[in-house]
Design an enzyme around this catalytic site. Structure first.
Site, PDB file in Angstrom:
ATOM      1  N   LYS A  97       0.835  -1.216   0.000  1.00  0.00           N
ATOM      2  CA  LYS A  97       0.000   0.000   0.000  1.00  0.00           C
ATOM      3  C   LYS A  97       0.868   1.264   0.000  1.00  0.00           C
ATOM      4  O   LYS A  97       0.654   2.172  -0.792  1.00  0.00           O
ATOM      5  CB  LYS A  97      -0.918   0.026   1.244  1.00  0.00           C
ATOM      6  CG  LYS A  97      -1.832  -1.179   1.374  1.00  0.00           C
ATOM      7  CD  LYS A  97      -2.718  -1.093   2.606  1.00  0.00           C
ATOM      8  CE  LYS A  97      -2.003  -1.145   3.933  1.00  0.00           C
ATOM      9  NZ  LYS A  97      -1.326  -2.426   4.231  1.00  0.00           N
ATOM     10  N   ARG A 122      -9.597   0.989   8.906  1.00  0.00           N
ATOM     11  CA  ARG A 122      -9.167  -0.365   9.241  1.00  0.00           C
ATOM     12  C   ARG A 122     -10.179  -1.108  10.093  1.00  0.00           C
ATOM     13  O   ARG A 122      -9.938  -2.248  10.481  1.00  0.00           O
ATOM     14  CB  ARG A 122      -7.891  -0.251  10.038  1.00  0.00           C
ATOM     15  CG  ARG A 122      -6.697  -0.881   9.390  1.00  0.00           C
ATOM     16  CD  ARG A 122      -5.536  -0.409  10.209  1.00  0.00           C
ATOM     17  NE  ARG A 122      -4.424  -1.247  10.140  1.00  0.00           N
ATOM     18  CZ  ARG A 122      -3.279  -0.890   9.551  1.00  0.00           C
ATOM     19  NH1 ARG A 122      -3.189   0.238   8.913  1.00  0.00           N
ATOM     20  NH2 ARG A 122      -2.272  -1.685   9.605  1.00  0.00           N
ATOM     21  N   ARG A 164      11.939  -5.480   4.409  1.00  0.00           N
ATOM     22  CA  ARG A 164      11.667  -4.043   4.230  1.00  0.00           C
ATOM     23  C   ARG A 164      12.675  -3.164   4.982  1.00  0.00           C
ATOM     24  O   ARG A 164      12.988  -3.412   6.134  1.00  0.00           O
ATOM     25  CB  ARG A 164      10.260  -3.705   4.723  1.00  0.00           C
ATOM     26  CG  ARG A 164      10.007  -2.199   4.724  1.00  0.00           C
ATOM     27  CD  ARG A 164       8.562  -1.833   4.823  1.00  0.00           C
ATOM     28  NE  ARG A 164       7.916  -2.346   6.007  1.00  0.00           N
ATOM     29  CZ  ARG A 164       6.626  -2.230   6.253  1.00  0.00           C
ATOM     30  NH1 ARG A 164       5.844  -1.632   5.373  1.00  0.00           N
ATOM     31  NH2 ARG A 164       6.104  -2.718   7.351  1.00  0.00           N
ATOM     32  N   ARG A 196      11.582  -1.735  10.487  1.00  0.00           N
ATOM     33  CA  ARG A 196      10.539  -1.388  11.452  1.00  0.00           C
ATOM     34  C   ARG A 196      10.492  -2.401  12.583  1.00  0.00           C
ATOM     35  O   ARG A 196      10.616  -3.601  12.362  1.00  0.00           O
ATOM     36  CB  ARG A 196       9.185  -1.301  10.738  1.00  0.00           C
ATOM     37  CG  ARG A 196       8.840   0.129  10.376  1.00  0.00           C
ATOM     38  CD  ARG A 196       7.645   0.259   9.521  1.00  0.00           C
ATOM     39  NE  ARG A 196       6.446  -0.427   9.984  1.00  0.00           N
ATOM     40  CZ  ARG A 196       5.286  -0.409   9.328  1.00  0.00           C
ATOM     41  NH1 ARG A 196       5.190   0.265   8.209  1.00  0.00           N
ATOM     42  NH2 ARG A 196       4.245  -1.058   9.789  1.00  0.00           N
ATOM     43  N   ARG A 252      -0.224  -9.035  13.390  1.00  0.00           N
ATOM     44  CA  ARG A 252      -0.853  -7.993  12.565  1.00  0.00           C
ATOM     45  C   ARG A 252      -1.790  -8.631  11.530  1.00  0.00           C
ATOM     46  O   ARG A 252      -2.865  -8.098  11.244  1.00  0.00           O
ATOM     47  CB  ARG A 252       0.231  -7.153  11.855  1.00  0.00           C
ATOM     48  CG  ARG A 252       0.899  -6.160  12.794  1.00  0.00           C
ATOM     49  CD  ARG A 252       2.246  -5.686  12.273  1.00  0.00           C
ATOM     50  NE  ARG A 252       2.178  -4.973  11.014  1.00  0.00           N
ATOM     51  CZ  ARG A 252       3.230  -4.754  10.231  1.00  0.00           C
ATOM     52  NH1 ARG A 252       4.423  -5.181  10.577  1.00  0.00           N
ATOM     53  NH2 ARG A 252       3.083  -4.101   9.106  1.00  0.00           N
TER      54      ARG A 252
HETATM   55  P1  AP5 Z   1       4.884  -1.563   1.778  1.00  0.00           P
HETATM   56  O1  AP5 Z   1       4.507  -0.736   0.611  1.00  0.00           O
HETATM   57  O2  AP5 Z   1       5.678  -0.924   2.873  1.00  0.00           O
HETATM   58  O3  AP5 Z   1       3.592  -2.332   2.348  1.00  0.00           O
HETATM   59  P2  AP5 Z   1       2.325  -1.793   3.146  1.00  0.00           P
HETATM   60  O4  AP5 Z   1       1.131  -2.466   2.596  1.00  0.00           O
HETATM   61  O5  AP5 Z   1       2.329  -0.294   3.181  1.00  0.00           O
HETATM   62  O6  AP5 Z   1       2.676  -2.429   4.556  1.00  0.00           O
HETATM   63  P3  AP5 Z   1       2.615  -1.860   6.028  1.00  0.00           P
HETATM   64  O7  AP5 Z   1       3.337  -2.889   6.870  1.00  0.00           O
HETATM   65  O8  AP5 Z   1       3.133  -0.449   6.122  1.00  0.00           O
HETATM   66  O9  AP5 Z   1       1.132  -1.907   6.304  1.00  0.00           O
HETATM   67  P4  AP5 Z   1       0.448  -1.953   7.639  1.00  0.00           P
HETATM   68  O10 AP5 Z   1      -0.920  -1.673   7.200  1.00  0.00           O
HETATM   69  O11 AP5 Z   1       0.613  -3.149   8.481  1.00  0.00           O
HETATM   70  O12 AP5 Z   1       1.253  -0.866   8.503  1.00  0.00           O
HETATM   71  P5  AP5 Z   1       0.872   0.600   8.969  1.00  0.00           P
HETATM   72  O13 AP5 Z   1       2.092   1.387   8.948  1.00  0.00           O
HETATM   73  O14 AP5 Z   1      -0.344   1.079   8.264  1.00  0.00           O
HETATM   74  O15 AP5 Z   1       5.694  -2.840   1.215  1.00  0.00           O
HETATM   75  C1  AP5 Z   1       6.224  -3.805   2.089  1.00  0.00           C
HETATM   76  C2  AP5 Z   1       7.564  -4.305   1.517  1.00  0.00           C
HETATM   77  O16 AP5 Z   1       7.304  -5.017   0.297  1.00  0.00           O
HETATM   78  C3  AP5 Z   1       8.554  -3.179   1.150  1.00  0.00           C
HETATM   79  O17 AP5 Z   1       9.855  -3.589   1.453  1.00  0.00           O
HETATM   80  C4  AP5 Z   1       8.378  -2.997  -0.382  1.00  0.00           C
HETATM   81  O18 AP5 Z   1       9.585  -2.571  -1.013  1.00  0.00           O
HETATM   82  C5  AP5 Z   1       8.005  -4.424  -0.812  1.00  0.00           C
HETATM   83  N1  AP5 Z   1       7.072  -4.459  -1.957  1.00  0.00           N
HETATM   84  C6  AP5 Z   1       5.979  -3.683  -2.158  1.00  0.00           C
HETATM   85  N2  AP5 Z   1       5.347  -4.037  -3.293  1.00  0.00           N
HETATM   86  C7  AP5 Z   1       6.071  -5.074  -3.826  1.00  0.00           C
HETATM   87  C8  AP5 Z   1       5.935  -5.875  -4.998  1.00  0.00           C
HETATM   88  N3  AP5 Z   1       4.919  -5.699  -5.857  1.00  0.00           N
HETATM   89  N4  AP5 Z   1       6.858  -6.848  -5.213  1.00  0.00           N
HETATM   90  C9  AP5 Z   1       7.890  -7.036  -4.341  1.00  0.00           C
HETATM   91  N5  AP5 Z   1       8.084  -6.298  -3.215  1.00  0.00           N
HETATM   92  C10 AP5 Z   1       7.175  -5.342  -2.964  1.00  0.00           C
HETATM   93  O19 AP5 Z   1       0.409   0.302  10.482  1.00  0.00           O
HETATM   94  C11 AP5 Z   1       1.322  -0.033  11.485  1.00  0.00           C
HETATM   95  C12 AP5 Z   1       0.591  -0.107  12.809  1.00  0.00           C
HETATM   96  O20 AP5 Z   1       0.018   1.183  13.144  1.00  0.00           O
HETATM   97  C13 AP5 Z   1      -0.611  -1.075  12.873  1.00  0.00           C
HETATM   98  O21 AP5 Z   1      -0.203  -2.393  13.189  1.00  0.00           O
HETATM   99  C14 AP5 Z   1      -1.471  -0.439  13.971  1.00  0.00           C
HETATM  100  O22 AP5 Z   1      -0.951  -0.749  15.245  1.00  0.00           O
HETATM  101  C15 AP5 Z   1      -1.276   1.054  13.725  1.00  0.00           C
HETATM  102  N6  AP5 Z   1      -2.280   1.636  12.804  1.00  0.00           N
HETATM  103  C16 AP5 Z   1      -2.050   2.241  11.609  1.00  0.00           C
HETATM  104  N7  AP5 Z   1      -3.197   2.654  11.046  1.00  0.00           N
HETATM  105  C17 AP5 Z   1      -4.195   2.306  11.906  1.00  0.00           C
HETATM  106  C18 AP5 Z   1      -5.620   2.420  11.849  1.00  0.00           C
HETATM  107  N8  AP5 Z   1      -6.256   3.006  10.810  1.00  0.00           N
HETATM  108  N9  AP5 Z   1      -6.339   1.921  12.894  1.00  0.00           N
HETATM  109  C19 AP5 Z   1      -5.722   1.344  13.959  1.00  0.00           C
HETATM  110  N10 AP5 Z   1      -4.376   1.186  14.054  1.00  0.00           N
HETATM  111  C20 AP5 Z   1      -3.612   1.662  13.034  1.00  0.00           C
END
Ligand code: AP5
Length: 224
Positions: free
Chosen positions: A13, A88, A127, A161, A172
Site C-alpha cells: 500500500k 481499518r 523491508r 521497522r 498484525r
Molecule cells: P509496503 O509498501 O511498505 O507495504 P504496506 O502495505 O504499506 O505495509 P505496512 O506494513 O506499512 O502496512 P500496515 O498496514 O501493516 O502498517 P501501517 O504502517 O499502516 O511494502 C512492504 C515491503 O514489500 C517493502 O519492502 C516494499 O519494497 C516491498 N514491496 C511492495 N510491493 C512489492 C511488490 N509488488 N513486489 C515485491 N516487493 C514489494 O500500520 C502499522 C501499525 O500502526 C498497525 O499495526 C497499527 O498498530 C497502527 N495503525 C495504523 N493505522 C491504523 C488504523 N487506521 N487503525 C488502527 N491502528 C492503526
C-alpha cells in the site's frame, strides 16, 4: 482522486501510494506514518499508540479518527488523497463516510491489493525504510542502489521497522482478518471495491491501479 489503498500488512500500500501521489499530485495519507511520526516526536498520542503497535494490535478507533479527521478536513486534502492504512475497522469506515458527507466529497475507489500470506512475511522481513524521507526499499526485491544509502535523499539512516519481526507480523495479520477484512464487505456493498493481484512486480501493480482508478473517474459515480 480520492482512493483507499486496502490490503494486508506488507501488501504494498505504502509503496504504491508514494508512486501515485507523486505522479498525480495528490496527498498520501498513511495513518501508520502519522503514528510513527508522533512516536518519533514523543507526543502523548505517539506514546499511547506505541503500546499497541509494538504488539501488532490496532490503535483504538477514537485515537485514529480524531487524528485523521483534522487532516481530511484541512486544505491539504482538498485536491484529493490516497488513504493508506485507513479505514481499518467498520467504525473507522463509518466515520470516514461522515467526514465525506460533511465535506461534500465522494470516494472514487477502494483498491483491494491481494497477496499470498507467505509473501507478506517475506516482504516485511526484507523491508527497509529511510528515516529521513520515508522512501521504502526491500533487501530482496528493491534494494537501494548503494547499500545503506537512500536513493532519494542520500540519508544513511535506513531502518527496519520494530513491528516487522515475524511474530508481530503474524499478529498484525490476525488483527487484519478479524477487524479489517469486514471493511471490505462494507465497501463491496457500496460497489466501490476493485481487486488487484499484488503478487506481481511493483510496476505492474501500479499500472493495474491506474487503469482502475482512471477508468472509474471517467464513469458516472454509483453507490451500487
Ligand atoms: P509496503 O509498501 O511498505 O507495504 P504496506 O502495505 O504499506 O505495509 P505496512 O506494513 O506499512 O502496512 P500496515 O498496514 O501493516 O502498517 P501501517 O504502517 O499502516 O511494502 C512492504 C515491503 O514489500 C517493502 O519492502 C516494499 O519494497 C516491498 N514491496 C511492495 N510491493 C512489492 C511488490 N509488488 N513486489 C515485491 N516487493 C514489494 O500500520 C502499522 C501499525 O500502526 C498497525 O499495526 C497499527 O498498530 C497502527 N495503525 C495504523 N493505522 C491504523 C488504523 N487506521 N487503525 C488502527 N491502528 C492503526
Amino acid at each position: 482522486m480520492r482512493v483507499i489503498l486496502f490490503g494486508t500488512p506488507g501488501v504494498g500500500k505504502g509503496t504504491q501510494a508514494k508512486i501515485l501521489a507523486e505522479k498525480y499530485h495528490v496527498v498520501h495519507l498513511s495513518t501508520g506514518d502519522m503514528l510513527r511520526a508522533a512516536l518519533e516526536a514523543q507526543t502523548p498520542l505517539g506514546l499511547q499508540a506505541k503500546t499497541y503497535m509494538d504488539k501488532g494490535e490496532l490503535v483504538p478507533d477514537a485515537v485514529i479518527i480524531g487524528m485523521i479527521e483534522q487532516v481530511l478536513k484541512s486544505d491539504k486534502a482538498k485536491n484529493g488523497y490516497l488513504l493508506d492504512g485507513f479505514p481499518r475497522t467498520v467504525a473507522q469506515a463509518e466515520a470516514l463516510d461522515k467526514i465525506l458527507e460533511q465535506t461534500a466529497q465522494k470516494l472514487d475507489r477502494v483498491i483491494n491489493l491481494t497477496v499470498l500470506e507467505e509473501e507478506v512475511v517475506r516482504r516485511l522481513s526484507g523491508r527497509i525504510t529511510c528515516a529521513n524521507c520515508g522512501a521504502i526499499y526491500n533487501k530482496f526485491y528493491q534494494p537501494p542502489k548503494v547499500e545503506g544509502k537512500c536513493d532519494k535523499c542520500g540519508s544513511t539512516d535506513l531502518r527496519q521497522r520494530e513491528d516487522d519481526k515475524e511474530e508481530t507480523v503474524r499478529r498484525r495479520l490476525k488483527e487484519y482478518h478479524a477487524k479489517t477484512e469486514p471493511v471490505l464487505a462494507y465497501y463491496r456493498a457500496k460497489n466501490l471495491v476493485a481487486d488487484v493481484d499484488a503478487n506481481k512486480t511493483i510496476e505492474e501493480v501500479t499500472k493495474a491501479i491506474e487503469a482502475l482508478t482512471l477508468k472509474r473517474q471517467a464513469e458516472p459515480y454509483s453507490h451500487g
